[in-house]
Design a protein around this motif. Structure first.
Motif, PDB file in Angstrom:
ATOM      1  N   GLN A 830       0.817  -1.204   0.000  1.00 31.99           N
ATOM      2  CA  GLN A 830       0.000   0.000   0.000  1.00 31.99           C
ATOM      3  C   GLN A 830       0.859   1.266   0.000  1.00 31.99           C
ATOM      4  OE1 GLN A 830      -3.468  -0.043  -0.261  1.00 31.99           O
ATOM      5  NE2 GLN A 830      -3.020  -2.220  -0.625  1.00 31.99           N
ATOM      6  N   GLN A 831       2.048   1.176   0.598  1.00 28.23           N
ATOM      7  CA  GLN A 831       2.886   2.373   0.734  1.00 28.23           C
ATOM      8  C   GLN A 831       3.311   2.903  -0.632  1.00 28.23           C
ATOM      9  OE1 GLN A 831       3.316  -0.524   2.234  1.00 28.23           O
ATOM     10  NE2 GLN A 831       4.089  -0.307   4.334  1.00 28.23           N
ATOM     11  N   PRO A 832       3.249   4.242  -0.809  1.00 29.14           N
ATOM     12  CA  PRO A 832       3.650   4.834  -2.091  1.00 29.14           C
ATOM     13  C   PRO A 832       5.148   4.641  -2.361  1.00 29.14           C
ATOM     14  CG  PRO A 832       2.577   6.468  -0.674  1.00 29.14           C
ATOM     15  CD  PRO A 832       2.811   5.255   0.148  1.00 29.14           C
ATOM     16  N   ILE A 833       5.475   4.450  -3.616  1.00 30.81           N
ATOM     17  CA  ILE A 833       6.856   4.251  -4.058  1.00 30.81           C
ATOM     18  C   ILE A 833       7.192   5.314  -5.104  1.00 30.81           C
ATOM     19  CG2 ILE A 833       8.308   2.749  -5.497  1.00 30.81           C
ATOM     20  CD1 ILE A 833       8.272   1.768  -2.738  1.00 30.81           C
ATOM     21  N   ALA A 834       8.347   5.963  -4.942  1.00 33.73           N
ATOM     22  CA  ALA A 834       8.837   6.896  -5.962  1.00 33.73           C
ATOM     23  C   ALA A 834       9.747   6.141  -6.913  1.00 33.73           C
ATOM     24  CB  ALA A 834       9.608   8.045  -5.308  1.00 33.73           C
ATOM     25  N   VAL A 835       9.593   6.373  -8.200  1.00 32.48           N
ATOM     26  CA  VAL A 835      10.403   5.682  -9.214  1.00 32.48           C
ATOM     27  C   VAL A 835      11.282   6.695  -9.925  1.00 32.48           C
ATOM     28  CG1 VAL A 835      10.352   4.348 -11.353  1.00 32.48           C
ATOM     29  CG2 VAL A 835       8.676   3.892  -9.558  1.00 32.48           C
ATOM     30  N   HIS A 836      12.579   6.400  -9.972  1.00 34.63           N
ATOM     31  CA  HIS A 836      13.485   7.200 -10.799  1.00 34.63           C
ATOM     32  C   HIS A 836      13.971   6.334 -11.949  1.00 34.63           C
ATOM     33  CE1 HIS A 836      16.416  10.089 -12.144  1.00 34.63           C
ATOM     34  NE2 HIS A 836      17.336   9.142 -12.158  1.00 34.63           N
ATOM     35  N   VAL A 837      13.639   6.746 -13.162  1.00 33.97           N
ATOM     36  CA  VAL A 837      14.080   6.025 -14.358  1.00 33.97           C
ATOM     37  C   VAL A 837      15.427   6.611 -14.765  1.00 33.97           C
ATOM     38  CG1 VAL A 837      13.504   5.358 -16.710  1.00 33.97           C
ATOM     39  CG2 VAL A 837      11.669   5.754 -15.049  1.00 33.97           C
ATOM     40  N   THR A 838      16.480   5.838 -14.623  1.00 31.83           N
ATOM     41  CA  THR A 838      17.817   6.361 -14.926  1.00 31.83           C
ATOM     42  C   THR A 838      17.971   6.615 -16.427  1.00 31.83           C
ATOM     43  OG1 THR A 838      18.832   4.195 -15.291  1.00 31.83           O
ATOM     44  CG2 THR A 838      18.795   5.023 -13.014  1.00 31.83           C
ATOM     45  N   CYS A 839      18.976   7.430 -16.756  1.00 40.24           N
ATOM     46  CA  CYS A 839      19.255   7.718 -18.170  1.00 40.24           C
ATOM     47  C   CYS A 839      19.526   6.430 -18.933  1.00 40.24           C
ATOM     48  CB  CYS A 839      20.462   8.639 -18.290  1.00 40.24           C
ATOM     49  SG  CYS A 839      20.307  10.166 -17.351  1.00 40.24           S
ATOM     50  N   SER A 840      20.299   5.530 -18.315  1.00 39.30           N
ATOM     51  CA  SER A 840      20.656   4.284 -19.004  1.00 39.30           C
ATOM     52  C   SER A 840      19.434   3.396 -19.198  1.00 39.30           C
ATOM     53  CB  SER A 840      21.738   3.546 -18.216  1.00 39.30           C
ATOM     54  OG  SER A 840      21.449   3.527 -16.841  1.00 39.30           O
ATOM     55  N   ILE A 863       5.910   9.117 -10.087  1.00 40.06           N
ATOM     56  CA  ILE A 863       7.013   9.397 -11.006  1.00 40.06           C
ATOM     57  C   ILE A 863       7.179  10.914 -11.044  1.00 40.06           C
ATOM     58  CG2 ILE A 863       7.881   9.143 -13.363  1.00 40.06           C
ATOM     59  CD1 ILE A 863       5.391   6.838 -13.175  1.00 40.06           C
ATOM     60  N   PRO A 864       8.166  11.452 -10.345  1.00 48.23           N
ATOM     61  CA  PRO A 864       8.314  12.916 -10.267  1.00 48.23           C
ATOM     62  C   PRO A 864       8.437  13.523 -11.662  1.00 48.23           C
ATOM     63  CG  PRO A 864       9.724  11.837  -8.659  1.00 48.23           C
ATOM     64  CD  PRO A 864       9.184  10.758  -9.541  1.00 48.23           C
ATOM     65  N   GLU A 865       7.607  14.516 -11.931  1.00 50.37           N
ATOM     66  CA  GLU A 865       7.613  15.105 -13.270  1.00 50.37           C
ATOM     67  C   GLU A 865       8.790  16.050 -13.444  1.00 50.37           C
ATOM     68  OE1 GLU A 865       4.471  18.738 -12.508  1.00 50.37           O
ATOM     69  OE2 GLU A 865       3.703  16.705 -12.756  1.00 50.37           O
ATOM     70  N   GLY A 866       9.264  16.101 -14.664  1.00 50.79           N
ATOM     71  CA  GLY A 866      10.315  17.058 -15.001  1.00 50.79           C
ATOM     72  C   GLY A 866      11.710  16.627 -14.622  1.00 50.79           C
ATOM     73  N   ILE A 867      11.871  15.438 -14.027  1.00 49.41           N
ATOM     74  CA  ILE A 867      13.213  14.959 -13.681  1.00 49.41           C
ATOM     75  C   ILE A 867      13.561  13.824 -14.647  1.00 49.41           C
ATOM     76  CG2 ILE A 867      14.666  13.869 -11.927  1.00 49.41           C
ATOM     77  CD1 ILE A 867      12.943  15.315  -9.821  1.00 49.41           C
ATOM     78  N   HIS A 868      14.406  14.126 -15.605  1.00 50.39           N
ATOM     79  CA  HIS A 868      14.766  13.148 -16.623  1.00 50.39           C
ATOM     80  C   HIS A 868      16.110  12.510 -16.328  1.00 50.39           C
ATOM     81  CE1 HIS A 868      11.443  14.629 -19.117  1.00 50.39           C
ATOM     82  NE2 HIS A 868      11.794  15.822 -18.682  1.00 50.39           N
ATOM     83  N   CYS A 869      16.987  13.257 -15.679  1.00 48.15           N
ATOM     84  CA  CYS A 869      18.324  12.779 -15.316  1.00 48.15           C
ATOM     85  C   CYS A 869      18.636  13.359 -13.950  1.00 48.15           C
ATOM     86  CB  CYS A 869      19.351  13.257 -16.345  1.00 48.15           C
ATOM     87  SG  CYS A 869      21.076  13.032 -15.841  1.00 48.15           S
ATOM     88  N   CYS A 870      19.184  12.543 -13.064  1.00 45.24           N
ATOM     89  CA  CYS A 870      19.436  13.023 -11.694  1.00 45.24           C
ATOM     90  C   CYS A 870      20.666  13.905 -11.611  1.00 45.24           C
ATOM     91  CB  CYS A 870      19.574  11.849 -10.731  1.00 45.24           C
ATOM     92  SG  CYS A 870      21.101  10.895 -10.961  1.00 45.24           S
ATOM     93  N   GLY A 871      21.523  13.886 -12.635  1.00 45.23           N
ATOM     94  CA  GLY A 871      22.705  14.734 -12.632  1.00 45.23           C
ATOM     95  C   GLY A 871      23.849  14.224 -11.782  1.00 45.23           C
ATOM     96  N   LEU A 891      12.659  17.499  -6.410  1.00 41.20           N
ATOM     97  CA  LEU A 891      12.369  16.115  -6.030  1.00 41.20           C
ATOM     98  C   LEU A 891      11.688  16.000  -4.670  1.00 41.20           C
ATOM     99  CD1 LEU A 891      12.643  13.084  -6.697  1.00 41.20           C
ATOM    100  CD2 LEU A 891      14.899  13.132  -5.609  1.00 41.20           C
ATOM    101  N   LYS A 892      12.172  16.745  -3.693  1.00 41.56           N
ATOM    102  CA  LYS A 892      11.675  16.572  -2.328  1.00 41.56           C
ATOM    103  C   LYS A 892      10.167  16.795  -2.240  1.00 41.56           C
ATOM    104  CE  LYS A 892      13.231  17.310   2.371  1.00 41.56           C
ATOM    105  NZ  LYS A 892      14.322  17.883   3.187  1.00 41.56           N
ATOM    106  N   ASP A 893       9.694  17.852  -2.884  1.00 41.02           N
ATOM    107  CA  ASP A 893       8.251  18.117  -2.875  1.00 41.02           C
ATOM    108  C   ASP A 893       7.477  17.018  -3.590  1.00 41.02           C
ATOM    109  OD1 ASP A 893       8.578  20.432  -1.450  1.00 41.02           O
ATOM    110  OD2 ASP A 893       8.515  21.751  -3.201  1.00 41.02           O
ATOM    111  N   ALA A 894       8.065  16.492  -4.663  1.00 39.87           N
ATOM    112  CA  ALA A 894       7.366  15.494  -5.481  1.00 39.87           C
ATOM    113  C   ALA A 894       7.199  14.161  -4.759  1.00 39.87           C
ATOM    114  CB  ALA A 894       8.102  15.293  -6.798  1.00 39.87           C
ATOM    115  N   VAL A 895       8.146  13.840  -3.858  1.00 39.45           N
ATOM    116  CA  VAL A 895       8.121  12.510  -3.213  1.00 39.45           C
ATOM    117  C   VAL A 895       7.786  12.605  -1.728  1.00 39.45           C
ATOM    118  CG1 VAL A 895       9.767  11.614  -4.890  1.00 39.45           C
ATOM    119  CG2 VAL A 895      10.624  12.487  -2.701  1.00 39.45           C
ATOM    120  N   GLN A 896       7.219  13.710  -1.304  1.00 41.23           N
ATOM    121  CA  GLN A 896       7.033  13.950   0.132  1.00 41.23           C
ATOM    122  C   GLN A 896       6.129  12.916   0.803  1.00 41.23           C
ATOM    123  OE1 GLN A 896       4.677  17.554   1.014  1.00 41.23           O
ATOM    124  NE2 GLN A 896       4.392  17.779  -1.198  1.00 41.23           N
ATOM    125  N   TYR A 897       5.239  12.267   0.040  1.00 40.14           N
ATOM    126  CA  TYR A 897       4.340  11.278   0.639  1.00 40.14           C
ATOM    127  C   TYR A 897       4.856   9.842   0.466  1.00 40.14           C
ATOM    128  CZ  TYR A 897       1.313  15.346   0.593  1.00 40.14           C
ATOM    129  OH  TYR A 897       0.809  16.612   0.780  1.00 40.14           O
TER     130      TYR A 897
END
Length: 936
Positions: A830-840, A863-871, A891-897
């Motif tokens: 049930q817990q929300p999961i944040a996904v980061h899709v890496t460049c590779s 899936i946090p919007e606007g983040i395509h590469c973490c840098g 990122l922090k605001d996007a994944v706060q929950y």
């Protein structure tokens, strides 16, 4: 002419130094849009609020300083450049408000068009405009240029779907058409202006000849000049003003928010490609299709199809078409499949009388649809990719009355031949009679400029005078059609436009020489050079499509700007000009802060990977070959050293405490220019070396586990709630699924070579990669066993260079989806999961698969919007932490929950953990937590 001292002094007071740019590198970088013009601004200001825009416009008004607004800079006609002051949208213009279950959406001008549609998608809606640049262009530009596209037509453009607008006029006055208090205040302060607009509207409507001409012109797709249709379509002066701003290209005011009435985004669609024997038959078919239930009809002449016929995936018959062939790409959409099928039958029946040379029948298959549309979408870049170095690609945009489309096409082709534009291609939105023609043009000598000038004279006479068409259908007037607005519209309408301009911008400070100009030669001035710089990037057309996915966008340079500056450096060197200062700035802005992950290549119409140029430049500075060779030959020792460093850092944390260590290491890192890595609480602890005792007589299927060097060195952070290493977690998951896990021999000596390649040591990188592939071939028994790599960047490097096709290499996503789904039972958490899709992962084509796997594991995936590469980019997160921080600033605001995030790269997870405020782990942690072995 320099800017007035009073303006500069007050601008310095209003705007912090980090958002003001007047150095040669920055002004050149921002002095480029997607057009074939270049102007270098004297001052660039990144604005972050409407208050700042108001203050700066009031200042500009007082000091008579011209100002130009810029959103994404994808404009093709020179609308977003200036030699005065350029106001560029910063981060804080991305607000949105979805209303009435998606029936309306209010957007700020910094929102990318495709993002607006992503917000509307759950409601089955979209904004009306659908420009080809929608993945890069922003709402401010879409409205200011009245952009349209393949399906938009005239009915669904910004002008016709406008529900409300908020603007700042040239004198700094704000008006929000949806706010009664704002309207009331504006009526009190600008009653005379509104009365003049009302009067001009009445006079225009009673001038029957002029009113009829305006209505006729806007029956066609038309963005030439100001939106005079506002004067005949509305009688309320506020409505007139609101609609005048649409298509005004920043010459009448600043658009700070817009509300759209959205349109349906039907889920069922099908496409077909019908090739006719000649242009006449093709265009006659268009006339019939105009009355059919089609959503898009794209015309492609024989030259345009020839430009893409050798591309992978193209239908074989495209190569064999006759010389006069002309094709229509047709799309139909419907709310249900049954309705779609009815429409398709109706469309095909209407085309039955026409002779057809070849056809691809309507298909609903998404992949086939994409393949067909690639024919249309690849035409423009195909010309750009084969042009001679030093020339630019020009895309013009005209409209003929659709009933005269056939003769219009013929006459345009005759002009190509007359002026020797042999490579020119023709395509366009046939239902609207809207044709784009693409050709290459050099501006290096007066003869070439004269050829272009003569061609434009002929084109404008043909379209505007002979056919009464539009010289600009959807790309905006800009600079290149400003001298021809009167030719198209006639004196009365042209003078009316000037009256509107002077009424709303009496001092002419807003984007001068765009849309309206007193200079008949403005379209032949300030032409952009595209000098040779490096074969990797020479095909760049400076469109800016790459910019949204670049992690350094807004921090230093974007891929487009990196190319612009490098071109300038090379041209200056050839001219004998000293580039020392420029190169010094470029080193940090262009080279050091480039993540070099190559995401830009996925968005680039001609496939340029600017990261490859940066790696090449780094290799020129890679002067420690002996050290690199020693590290490659003694890699096990190097890993032991890395583990020792992490042990020491962890000891310092225990001794000094995390806050003090973070502060000290930040100071050391800054003092050493990044040579000393910056410690953060997300810093991993040292991982133990792999020790494996093979099980005798193991009958389970084998999988070769390639643990990347980062996985072998970096364990969980001390503060991480999850303290099991990635190695142990992965091995446990694979064994749970019934696999025997085997490791290559001498694993601690192995490396894919990525750390060497990213620093420019290609010889050592290739040697390590080949050594690893040999070890994997042996471990997998010549490719009998699958090979699982736990880190996607390493997988990508190996797959890209894989010559031994027997080896079956998998990243975590592909292995889990192809080998584990049938062996495990998933019980989603049930817990929300944040996904980061890496460049590779994106390069490997596994982005959607990763998201779908996450949705198998959790009922709530973010899936946090606007983040395509973490840098983080390998070790950039340690040596250039500002790149990682900038890329993940939202990122922090996007994944706060969310309580946890997942990814497929250990180094990326360090930066994500630090800036997201939650622990990020490898995908296997989540999969292991929610699965049990499937009972057979």
């Amino acid at each position: 002419m320099s800017l007035p001292a009073a303006f500069i002094r007050e601008a310095q007071r209003l705007i912090p130094a980090q958002r003001r740019f007047d150095d040669p590198l920055s002004t050149l970088a921002f002095g480029t849009d997607a057009s074939f013009y270049r102007l270098i601004p004297k001052l660039v200001i990144r604005v972050e609020s409407e208050d700042e825009v108001v203050a700066l416009l009031q200042l500009a008004q007082a000091e008579k300083v011209p100002v130009t607004f810029r959103a994404a800079g994808t404009s093709l006609s020179g609308q977003a450049i200036t030699d005065s002051v350029l106001l560029v949208l910063g981060d804080n213009w991305n607000g949105r408000e979805v209303r009435q279950q998606g029936a309306q959406i209010r957007l700020q001008p910094g929102v990318i068009g495709a993002q607006a549609n992503a917000w509307l998608a759950p409601f089955g809606r979209k904004i009306g405009p659908d420009p080809a640049s929608i993945n890069a262009c922003k709402i401010g530009g879409i409205v200011a240029n009245n952009s349209s596209g393949m399906c938009c037509g005239t009915a669904q453009n910004s002008y016709h779907t406008l529900a409300g607008i908020r603007v700042v006029l040239a004198d700094g006055t704000r008006l929000d058409s949806e706010d009664p208090a704002s309207v009331s205040a504006f009526q009190a302060s600008h009653g005379e202006l509104l009365e003049q607009l009302a009067r001009m509207g009445r006079e225009t409507r009673t001038n029957t000849e002029l009113a009829a001409k305006i209505r006729h012109k806007y029956r066609l797709k038309n963005t030439t000049g100001l939106s005079l249709n506002a004067l005949v379509d509305f009688d309320e002066p506020l409505d007139i003003l609101s609609h005048l701003l649409v298509g005004s290209e920043g010459t009448l005011g600043f658009i700070s928010a817009v509300t759209y009435d959205t349109v349906p985004d039907h889920p069922h669609k099908a496409s077909a490609l019908i090739v006719f024997p000649d242009v006449e038959i093709c265009c006659n078919a268009v006339t019939v299709l105009k009355t059919q239930p089609v959503s898009a009809v794209e015309l492609l002449d024989r030259r345009s199809m020839r430009s893409v016929q050798d591309k992978p995936g193209m239908p074989a018959f495209v190569r064999e078409l006759s010389d006069n062939a002309c094709a229509l790409l047709i799309e139909a959409r419907a709310a249900s499949q049954a309705l779609l099928h009815e429409q398709l039958a109706q469309i095909m029946a209407s085309l039955a009388p026409f002779a057809v040379e070849k056809q691809v029948d309507f298909t609903e298959d998404p992949q086939e649809n994409a393949r067909l549309w690639a024919i249309r979408k690849d035409t423009f870049p195909a010309v750009g990719a084969v042009r001679q170095t030093g020339t630019t690609v020009i895309i013009e945009d005209v409209t003929f009355p659709v009933e005269q489309l056939a003769i219009g096409v013929r006459r345009l082709i005759e002009l190509f031949d007359k002026h020797h534009y042999d490579e020119a291609i023709l395509f366009g939105h046939a239902l609207e009679g809207n044709l784009h023609f693409v050709f290459t043009q050099g501006f290096d000598d007066p003869e070439q400029v004269a050829r272009y000038s003569a061609f434009m004279e002929d084109v404008t006479q043909l379209v505007a005078v002979e056919f009464g068409g539009s010289l600009k259908a959807e790309h905006g007037t800009g600079r290149n059609m400003a001298p021809f607005v009167e030719l198209e519209w006639g004196r009365d309408a042209y003078q009316l436009m000037w009256q509107l301009k002077r009424l709303l911008d009496p001092n002419g400070i807003l984007n001068p020489d765009v849309v309206l100009s007193t200079d008949p030669q403005i379209h032949l001035k300030n032409l952009k050079p595209l000098p040779a710089a490096d074969e990797i990037v020479d095909k760049c057309i400076e469109c800016g499509f790459c910019e949204p996915v670049c992690p350094s966008n807004g921090l230093t340079l974007t891929p487009r700007q990196r190319i612009v500056i490098w071109r300038d450096i090379q041209a200056k060197k050839r001219a004998g000009i000293d580039t020392t200062e420029l190169e010094r700035g470029y080193h940090y802005q262009g080279i050091d802060t480039c993540a070099a992950t190559g995401l830009c290549s996925q968005r680039c119409p001609v496939g340029i990977n600017t990261g490859e140029l940066v790696k090449k430049l780094r290799s020129r500075e890679a002067h420690h070959d002996k050290t690199a060779t020693w590290l490659a030959d003694h890699f096990k020792t190097a890993l032991q050293g890395a583990r020792f460093t992490l042990h020491a850092a962890n000891g310092a944390r225990m001794l000094l405490g995390a806050p003090r260590l973070a502060k000290i290491s930040a100071a050391l890192s800054k003092a050493s220019s990044g040579r000393v890595p910056q410690w953060t609480p997300a810093m991993p602890q040292a991982e133990q070396a792999i020790r494996v005792t093979p099980v005798a007589d193991d009958q389970r299927p084998r999988v070769v586990y390639l643990a990347a060097c980062v996985s072998r060195v970096m364990g969980p952070a001390a503060a991480d709630r999850e303290q099991m290493s990635l190695l142990d977690k992965t091995r446990g998951l694979l064994e749970k699924a019934g696999y025997q896990v085997v490791f290559p021999d001498n694993q601690d000596s192995l490396c894919c070579g990525q750390p060497f390649a990213s620093k420019g040591y290609n010889e050592q990188a290739d040697a390590k990669r080949d050594e690893l592939l040999a070890a994997l071939s042996k471990a997998s028994r010549g490719g009998l066993d699958p090979i699982y790599c736990d880190t996607s960047p390493c997988t990508l490097r190996l797959v890209q260079e894989l010559k031994d096709t027997r080896l079956d290499l998998y990243d975590p996503v592909r292995f889990i989806r192809t080998h584990l789904l049938d062996k495990l039972t998933f019980t989603p958490q049930q817990q929300p999961i944040a996904v980061h899709v890496t460049c590779s992962t994106q390069h490997l084509g596994e982005s959607q698969a990763l998201i779908e796997l996450a949705r198998l594991c959790s009922v709530n995936v973010v899936i946090p919007e606007g983040i395509h590469c973490c840098g983080f980019a390998g070790d950039k997160g340690f040596t250039q932490p500002e790149l990682n921080a900038h890329s993940l600033r939202t990122l922090k605001d996007a994944v706060q929950y969310c309580e946890e995030g997942i990814s497929t790269s250990r180094t990326c997870e360090i930066g994500l953990t630090r800036h997201g405020g939650i622990d990020y782990h490898g995908l296997v942690y989540l999969v292991d937590r929610v699965t049990q072995p499937r009972r057979t």
